[in-house]
Design a protein around this motif. Structure first.
Motif, PDB file in Angstrom:
ATOM      1  N   GLU A 173       0.824  -1.122  -0.148  1.00  0.00           N
ATOM      2  CA  GLU A 173      -0.001  -0.151  -0.055  1.00  0.00           C
ATOM      3  C   GLU A 173       0.959   1.228   0.021  1.00  0.00           C
ATOM      4  N   GLN A 197      -5.484  -6.510   1.551  1.00  0.00           N
ATOM      5  CA  GLN A 197      -5.566  -6.531   0.324  1.00  0.00           C
ATOM      6  C   GLN A 197      -5.457  -7.759  -0.546  1.00  0.00           C
ATOM      7  N   LYS A 200      -8.258 -10.406   0.694  1.00  0.00           N
ATOM      8  CA  LYS A 200      -9.471 -10.412   0.462  1.00  0.00           C
ATOM      9  C   LYS A 200      -9.617 -10.625  -1.143  1.00  0.00           C
ATOM     10  N   ARG A 219       0.528   1.178   9.171  1.00  0.00           N
ATOM     11  CA  ARG A 219       1.503   1.604   8.205  1.00  0.00           C
ATOM     12  C   ARG A 219       2.496   2.463   9.001  1.00  0.00           C
ATOM     13  N   GLN A 233     -10.023   0.100   9.127  1.00  0.00           N
ATOM     14  CA  GLN A 233     -10.881   0.183   7.564  1.00  0.00           C
ATOM     15  C   GLN A 233     -12.080  -0.658   7.739  1.00  0.00           C
ATOM     16  N   HIS A 444      -2.659   3.664  -6.948  1.00  0.00           N
ATOM     17  CA  HIS A 444      -3.509   3.082  -5.795  1.00  0.00           C
ATOM     18  C   HIS A 444      -2.873   1.888  -5.310  1.00  0.00           C
ATOM     19  N   HIS A 445      -2.700   0.780  -5.920  1.00  0.00           N
ATOM     20  CA  HIS A 445      -1.752  -0.413  -5.763  1.00  0.00           C
ATOM     21  C   HIS A 445      -1.786  -1.197  -6.873  1.00  0.00           C
ATOM     22  N   ARG A 485     -10.077  -4.901  -9.817  1.00  0.00           N
ATOM     23  CA  ARG A 485      -8.834  -5.598  -9.651  1.00  0.00           C
ATOM     24  C   ARG A 485      -8.544  -6.239 -11.120  1.00  0.00           C
TER      25      ARG A 485
HETATM   26  N1  ASP Z   1      -6.533  -1.862  -0.019  1.00  0.00           N
HETATM   27  C1  ASP Z   1      -6.935  -0.487  -0.334  1.00  0.00           C
HETATM   28  C2  ASP Z   1      -6.567   0.372   0.611  1.00  0.00           C
HETATM   29  O1  ASP Z   1      -6.220   0.163   1.894  1.00  0.00           O
HETATM   30  C3  ASP Z   1      -8.430  -0.430  -0.661  1.00  0.00           C
HETATM   31  C4  ASP Z   1      -8.686  -1.269  -1.861  1.00  0.00           C
HETATM   32  O2  ASP Z   1      -8.308  -1.235  -2.920  1.00  0.00           O
HETATM   33  O3  ASP Z   1      -9.782  -1.861  -1.527  1.00  0.00           O
HETATM   34  O4  ASP Z   1      -6.420   1.629   0.229  1.00  0.00           O
END
Ligand code: ASP
Length: 578
Positions: A173, A197, A200, A219, A233, A444-445, A485
């Motif tokens: 992240e 991430q 899930k 983090r 979250q 984003h990632h 994704r």
């Molecule tokens: N994992 C992402 C975040 O923490 C959120 C996501 O893409 O669902 O920002």
């Protein structure tokens, strides 16, 4: 029995009843023969009265009770002679016939009342006492309602709550990991999840279809205002969805949360493309409570011999309605404000629109009335308004103007805490270039998919590729973000390639996910909302610390338990980290 009622419960209709209450002595008022005590528990405050004439010995004992003693009292509910309309129990009091000290207390280091004399450090050190205070306690109560509203909505929509592990391997992240040494595997470390991430996504491969979890994430970032190293979250993922399915589902969630928790209707939630957000607000999380949108003055302000403008890549203005009221001194203060290193502007140009429609600017030498009229037309300025202008590098100047817009908006009272405006921002760039490391970074990632139409450009023109990603912002604060994704191994490889991972590195770090993609991964996408931020917004506080029971201070320390702390030599040896 410790109590028949709570301290927030008794009313005029209970007069004549014998009751038992337990709680803390918030305040004692001593009139000699007459003693009043405010008895407090989580639910409220009830006045106790002791009267020499009624019971001399009891009154004497009551006079010795200190602040925060825990007592249990028995007595009759009677009508109060001087009523207090500010609290729900204010029309009654308890004529105490017996009481017992359950526990004595030291004098607390600060007053435990709504307005306390304690500074932040001392209150954090004695957080358990601070939590006795209404303003803090109420925030935790609201936070609990918020979690419940989230669970209610998601459970009704057939999501299942799954716990994912906390001792894991790095998740990308973009922050540093907190690591935990493994005693049994000497020299090896777990990482704490920056988010769940990858798990899930694996749950989608497992066919769970709709997942959520209210989950701690960790983090290790440099401390900025309003960051906590651990935060919560609302993490969600769904299969067989496209962007609009996610937007609909989670717009529904946020709406239902605001309704349940605050009885607020959020109204329309516009969907704004990233590029448009940057042009209109200079921000990817615009505060939509007010207008004052950015105006491009390039066309009308360049080429007039004013070097600062002529050499600038971009000239941007905002119109401040009624801003001509600001004095010269106040305008100087705005200039100083934008010149602070945090903003970094070289200067600020202004143009007043006088009541008679004439203009007075700080660059009158270069711009006559006709020229300034063009500025005003572009900015839609009316008599009594003020135009602020910044110039410089395009991207930088928009960001600076965003800050100024928020600052002026605050001063103009356009950002009230009890007004809520949400928006979605979509079509973010997939990657951004980092000069320092000379690499593309995922905005984003790395699991975020490019929008299908842009896939061909991933190698030839990565900077122009848009991501199938979305953020939600409320009142200028990013409260959630996610993406559709990548679910296909080849595309995921191309993405890793673009981000500069070698095949081995990708395999080593995320081999488990790439392998999973070979066993029938469904198209999927998800989002995560910051629970602390939502709670802060809903309680009207500026700091997420206020909505966390036991927060860290701004150096990342828990000053109550005194963590982090050194390990002793034996522990280090055992962990192999000498
Ligand atoms: N994992 C992402 C975040 O923490 C959120 C996501 O893409 O669902 O920002």
């Amino acid at each position: 029995m410790h109590r028949t009622h709570t301290c927030g419960e008794l009313r005029v209709s209970n007069i004549g009843t014998q009751v038992t209450l337990s709680g803390w002595v918030q305040r004692r008022t001593d009139f000699g023969g007459l003693t009043f005590i405010d008895l407090r528990d989580r639910y409220g405050i009830t006045q106790l009265s002791f009267n020499e004439e009624f019971n001399k010995e009891l009154n004497e004992r009551a006079r010795s009770l200190g602040r925060e003693f825990v007592i249990k009292v028995h007595g009759e509910v009677i009508e109060r002679s001087s009523k207090n309309d500010k609290i729900p129990t204010g029309h009654i009091e308890i004529q105490v016939s017996d009481f017992e000290i359950l526990n004595a207390a030291l004098t607390p280091p600060f007053t435990i009342e709504d307005d306390t004399d304690g500074g932040e450090e001392i209150r954090l050190k004695y957080r358990y006492l601070d939590l006795r205070r209404n303003p803090i306690k109420e925030k935790l109560v609201l936070r609990s309602k918020l979690s419940k509203a989230v669970r209610d909505y998601l459970n009704d929509a057939d999501f299942i709550e799954v716990e994912t592990p906390v001792l894991i391997k790095s998740t990308p992240e973009g922050a540093r990991d907190f690591v935990v040494p493994s005693r049994m595997n000497e020299g090896q470390y777990y990482a704490l999840p920056q988010s769940p991430q990858t798990f899930k996504q694996l749950l989608m491969v497992s066919g769970l279809d709709k997942y959520y979890q209210i989950v701690k994430c960790f983090r290790d970032e440099d401390f900025r205002a309003d960051r906590q190293p651990e935060f919560t979250q609302i993490d969600c993922e769904m299969s067989f969805v496209e962007r609009d399915d996610i937007i609909n589902t989670f717009e529904g969630m946020i709406r239902s949360v605001f309704k349940d928790v605050k009885n607020i209707d959020l109204g329309d939630i516009p969907v704004i493309p990233y590029d448009e957000a940057m042009i209109r607000f200079g921000s990817d999380k615009p505060d939509m409570r007010f207008g004052m949108e950015l105006v491009d003055l390039d066309e009308v302000a360049k080429g007039n011999g004013f070097g600062v403008f002529d050499n600038a890549e971009s000239i941007v203005a905002i119109n401040v309605t009624g801003g001509n009221k600001y004095t010269r001194k106040e305008l100087d203060a705005f200039t100083d404000w934008v010149k602070r290193p945090q903003i970094g502007a070289l200067g600020l140009i202004y143009c007043r629109v006088n009541d008679d429609g004439s203009f007075k600017s700080s660059v009158d030498k270069f711009f006559d009335q006709d020229k300034l009229k063009l500025w005003a037309e572009k900015s839609d300025s009316k008599p009594g308004d003020l135009i602020f202008v910044l110039s410089g590098k395009a991207e930088k100047v928009r960001k600076q103007m965003n800050e100024l817009r928020l600052h002026v908006g605050e001063l103009q009272g356009l950002r009230p805490k009890d007004k809520f405006n949400a928006c979605w921002v979509v079509d973010f760039p997939l990657v951004e270039y980092d000069e320092g490391s000379d690499r593309w970074h995922a905005m984003h990632h790395p699991f975020t998919s490019p929008i299908p139409a842009d896939r061909d450009k991933m190698e030839s023109d990565p900077g122009s590729v848009k991501a199938n990603a979305y953020d939600m912002a409320i009142n200028g604060m990013e409260v959630g973000g996610g993406s559709i994704r990548i679910h296909d191994k080849e595309l995921q490889k191309r993405m890793f390639d673009l981000l500069g991972f070698t095949e081995e590195e990708a395999q080593e770090q995320f081999g488990f996910l790439l392998n999973a993609f070979e066993y029938g991964a469904p198209p999927h996408g998800g989002i995560a909302f910051g629970l602390d931020r939502l709670a802060a917004l809903l309680t009207g506080t500026d700091s997420i610390r206020d909505v966390i029971a036991f927060p860290k201070n701004n150096m990342g320390r828990d000053i109550m338990i005194d963590a982090p702390a050194p390990l002793n030599a034996d522990q280090k040896k055992e962990l192999g980290i000498i």
